[in-house]
Design a protein around this motif. Structure first.
Motif, PDB file in Angstrom:
ATOM      1  N   LEU A 197      10.672 -56.840 -25.545  1.00 25.88           N
ATOM      2  CA  LEU A 197       9.417 -57.547 -25.811  1.00 25.88           C
ATOM      3  C   LEU A 197       9.032 -57.437 -27.286  1.00 25.88           C
ATOM      4  N   PRO A 198       8.261 -58.359 -27.829  1.00 24.49           N
ATOM      5  CA  PRO A 198       7.885 -59.653 -27.267  1.00 24.49           C
ATOM      6  C   PRO A 198       8.686 -60.804 -27.881  1.00 24.49           C
ATOM      7  N   ASP A 199       9.676 -60.508 -28.747  1.00 23.78           N
ATOM      8  CA  ASP A 199      10.321 -61.590 -29.492  1.00 23.78           C
ATOM      9  C   ASP A 199      11.481 -62.186 -28.703  1.00 23.78           C
ATOM     10  N   GLU A 200      11.249 -63.378 -28.173  1.00 23.67           N
ATOM     11  CA  GLU A 200      12.276 -64.061 -27.372  1.00 23.67           C
ATOM     12  C   GLU A 200      13.576 -64.263 -28.167  1.00 23.67           C
ATOM     13  N   TYR A 201      13.442 -64.635 -29.432  1.00 25.33           N
ATOM     14  CA  TYR A 201      14.666 -64.967 -30.186  1.00 25.33           C
ATOM     15  C   TYR A 201      15.433 -63.705 -30.562  1.00 25.33           C
ATOM     16  N   LEU A 202      14.727 -62.664 -30.988  1.00 25.89           N
ATOM     17  CA  LEU A 202      15.437 -61.407 -31.283  1.00 25.89           C
ATOM     18  C   LEU A 202      16.179 -60.948 -30.033  1.00 25.89           C
ATOM     19  N   ALA A 203      15.493 -61.013 -28.889  1.00 25.15           N
ATOM     20  CA  ALA A 203      16.114 -60.567 -27.630  1.00 25.15           C
ATOM     21  C   ALA A 203      17.353 -61.411 -27.324  1.00 25.15           C
ATOM     22  N   LYS A 204      17.239 -62.721 -27.490  1.00 22.65           N
ATOM     23  CA  LYS A 204      18.393 -63.590 -27.192  1.00 22.65           C
ATOM     24  C   LYS A 204      19.521 -63.359 -28.195  1.00 22.65           C
ATOM     25  N   ASN A 205      19.180 -63.084 -29.436  1.00 25.99           N
ATOM     26  CA  ASN A 205      20.224 -62.806 -30.431  1.00 25.99           C
ATOM     27  C   ASN A 205      20.921 -61.479 -30.134  1.00 25.99           C
ATOM     28  N   VAL A 206      20.175 -60.504 -29.637  1.00 28.30           N
ATOM     29  CA  VAL A 206      20.806 -59.234 -29.226  1.00 28.30           C
ATOM     30  C   VAL A 206      21.682 -59.481 -28.000  1.00 28.30           C
ATOM     31  N   ALA A 207      21.195 -60.316 -27.077  1.00 24.19           N
ATOM     32  CA  ALA A 207      21.931 -60.564 -25.826  1.00 24.19           C
ATOM     33  C   ALA A 207      23.321 -61.142 -26.089  1.00 24.19           C
ATOM     34  N   THR A 208      23.492 -61.839 -27.212  1.00 25.65           N
ATOM     35  CA  THR A 208      24.830 -62.410 -27.497  1.00 25.65           C
ATOM     36  C   THR A 208      25.831 -61.320 -27.891  1.00 25.65           C
ATOM     37  N   GLN A 209      25.323 -60.087 -28.131  1.00 26.79           N
ATOM     38  CA  GLN A 209      26.217 -59.028 -28.619  1.00 26.79           C
ATOM     39  C   GLN A 209      26.435 -57.914 -27.610  1.00 26.79           C
ATOM     40  N   THR A 210      25.935 -58.099 -26.393  1.00 23.55           N
ATOM     41  CA  THR A 210      26.053 -57.024 -25.404  1.00 23.55           C
ATOM     42  C   THR A 210      26.150 -57.613 -23.998  1.00 23.55           C
ATOM     43  N   ASP A 211      26.717 -56.808 -23.080  1.00 25.38           N
ATOM     44  CA  ASP A 211      26.766 -57.246 -21.674  1.00 25.38           C
ATOM     45  C   ASP A 211      25.484 -56.864 -20.936  1.00 25.38           C
ATOM     46  N   VAL A 212      24.624 -56.100 -21.586  1.00 29.60           N
ATOM     47  CA  VAL A 212      23.370 -55.697 -20.941  1.00 29.60           C
ATOM     48  C   VAL A 212      22.535 -56.965 -20.687  1.00 29.60           C
ATOM     49  N   GLU A 213      21.994 -57.079 -19.484  1.00 28.66           N
ATOM     50  CA  GLU A 213      21.146 -58.235 -19.193  1.00 28.66           C
ATOM     51  C   GLU A 213      19.785 -58.009 -19.845  1.00 28.66           C
ATOM     52  N   ILE A 214      19.327 -58.994 -20.578  1.00 24.16           N
ATOM     53  CA  ILE A 214      18.061 -58.801 -21.310  1.00 24.16           C
ATOM     54  C   ILE A 214      16.993 -59.748 -20.795  1.00 24.16           C
ATOM     55  N   ILE A 215      15.893 -59.146 -20.380  1.00 24.92           N
ATOM     56  CA  ILE A 215      14.740 -59.926 -19.913  1.00 24.92           C
ATOM     57  C   ILE A 215      13.755 -59.937 -21.080  1.00 24.92           C
ATOM     58  N   THR A 216      13.192 -61.096 -21.374  1.00 28.69           N
ATOM     59  CA  THR A 216      12.358 -61.121 -22.576  1.00 28.69           C
ATOM     60  C   THR A 216      10.986 -61.744 -22.330  1.00 28.69           C
ATOM     61  N   TRP A 217      10.313 -62.095 -23.390  1.00 27.45           N
ATOM     62  CA  TRP A 217       8.945 -62.590 -23.418  1.00 27.45           C
ATOM     63  C   TRP A 217       8.933 -63.827 -24.278  1.00 27.45           C
ATOM     64  N   LYS A 218       7.824 -64.539 -24.340  1.00 28.06           N
ATOM     65  CA  LYS A 218       7.811 -65.807 -25.089  1.00 28.06           C
ATOM     66  C   LYS A 218       7.165 -65.665 -26.461  1.00 28.06           C
ATOM     67  N   GLY A 219       7.235 -64.484 -27.052  1.00 28.56           N
ATOM     68  CA  GLY A 219       6.659 -64.327 -28.385  1.00 28.56           C
ATOM     69  C   GLY A 219       7.607 -64.850 -29.452  1.00 28.56           C
ATOM     70  N   HIS A 220       7.023 -65.395 -30.532  1.00 35.88           N
ATOM     71  CA  HIS A 220       7.850 -65.887 -31.638  1.00 35.88           C
ATOM     72  C   HIS A 220       7.207 -65.517 -32.968  1.00 35.88           C
ATOM     73  N   CYS A 221       8.033 -65.359 -33.968  1.00 36.08           N
ATOM     74  CA  CYS A 221       7.511 -65.186 -35.326  1.00 36.08           C
ATOM     75  C   CYS A 221       7.196 -66.574 -35.861  1.00 36.08           C
ATOM     76  N   GLU A 222       5.967 -66.772 -36.330  1.00 35.10           N
ATOM     77  CA  GLU A 222       5.555 -68.107 -36.784  1.00 35.10           C
ATOM     78  C   GLU A 222       6.295 -68.540 -38.052  1.00 35.10           C
ATOM     79  N   VAL A 223       6.904 -67.595 -38.740  1.00 32.47           N
ATOM     80  CA  VAL A 223       7.665 -67.916 -39.954  1.00 32.47           C
ATOM     81  C   VAL A 223       9.093 -68.327 -39.587  1.00 32.47           C
TER      82      VAL A 223
END
Ligand code: 13P
Ligand code: SF4
Length: 324
Positions: free
Chosen positions: A172-198
């Motif tokens: 939590l809470p950065d959806e994109y950071l979580a998804k970018n981490v998920a591409t590098q591991t087999d761990v299933e990652i559940i995330t949130w809909k937070g985003h950096c406005e920048v």
């Protein structure tokens, strides 16, 4: 730790490539005053990589990404820490230095990620996914950190997820950071809909256009960018990792898909590198100025305090991260 200069006059040479001579007189008096106040008050300035060059290169004692600011906060011997960055960074410094005065020059220097989630939201996630460990990005309030098992930054997110040895992790809470981490591991990652406005504003099409306009350009992206942006980049990493990449690889031309001051700050040490500069400003980081840093030191404002009900648990989540 940067070397402590004694006057603004001796500093201009360092920043002349990124601060035009016409702007310097507007800064030099405040720089001299801040350098004197730091000595008088036994204060130290920690500045994030997104601070403007007159702060980053001229008055800061320690600069870096969120992870290195937290690591260095533990080692501070000064009585007062001024955090030139955003509020969650000042809270982290205070958690790690409960007996010191930690000042944030503007209380409204927030973060869209920190605003995207509350402590109650984290409790609901825990109820919904019982037994699944919760990793919270440091870009959150102390109250949110207190509800989580461990914190992470963009510099150690993958290592933190791996350290848990769990098949499923909530990040939590950065959806994109979580998804970018998920591409590098087999761990299933559940995330949130937070985003950096920048970072959410960069697109993969931006990168393709840049490559067409500037053949051979090296593209570095922050992992808060959407996954399709990271996929098109040559490298993704924390602000410190991007800066290190430029230092190590010295690309002829580079673009940093991140906040605007990064390129200015890195360019100071790399005159040989051509920085292409589409960038997005962080309005929160930009609330910090020499004028309010000076006022912070003159008037002891704004002292950061942490709600005692969450303090110990939030500190535990940060310290557990630092031990990874
Ligand atoms: P870093 O930890 O990579 O410096 O990032 C902090 C931040 O706020 C990026 O938007
Ligand atoms: Fe928050 Fe994004 Fe600004 Fe960093 S750049 S402080 S994540 S809003």
């Amino acid at each position: 730790m940067q070397t402590a200069p004694s006057s603004a006059a001796s500093l201009y040479d360092r920043v002349r490539r990124v601060i035009p001579p016409v702007e310097w007189p507007a800064f030099s008096e405040d720089i001299d005053a801040i350098l004197a106040l730091k000595r008088e008050r036994n204060a130290i300035i920690l500045a994030h990589n997104y601070q403007t060059p007159e702060i980053f290169h001229c008055v800061a004692d320690i600069v870096g990404d969120s992870l290195s600011l937290a690591r260095n906060a533990i080692k501070v011997e000064a009585d007062i820490i001024v955090l030139a960055g955003v509020h969650f960074m000042a809270e982290t410094a205070k958690l790690l230095n409960p007996d010191k005065t930690v000042l944030i020059p503007d209380l409204d220097a927030g973060c869209s990620l920190a605003d995207s989630i509350s402590a109650g939201d984290v409790r609901l996630m825990r109820q919904r996914y019982p037994g699944v460990p919760i990793v919270t990005y440091v870009n959150t309030s102390a109250a949110v950190k207190a509800e989580s098992d461990i914190c992470c930054t963009s510099g150690n997110a993958l290592a933190v997820v791996r350290s848990l040895g769990a098949p499923r992790v909530i990040m939590l809470p950065d959806e994109y950071l979580a998804k970018n981490v998920a591409t590098q591991t087999d761990v299933e990652i559940i995330t949130w809909k937070g985003h950096c406005e920048v970072h959410e504003r960069f697109t993969a099409a931006d990168i393709r256009e840049l490559r067409e306009a500037h053949p051979g350009v090296t593209v570095l992206a922050h992992p808060e960018c959407p996954p399709e942006v990271v996929a098109e980049a040559d490298f993704a990493g924390s602000t410190a990792a991007m800066s290190d990449y430029v230092g190590q690889h010295r690309p002829a031309r580079v673009v940093l898909m991140t906040e605007c001051s990064m390129s200015d700050n890195v360019a100071v040490d790399h005159p040989e590198v051509d920085f292409i500069r589409p960038c997005n400003l962080c309005p929160h980081m930009k609330r910090i100025t020499l004028v309010n840093i000076r006022a912070a030191l003159e008037h002891n404002r704004h002292a950061v305090s942490i709600n005692p009900k969450v303090e110990a648990r939030a500190r535990h989540a940060v310290e557990r991260m630092l031990a990874v």
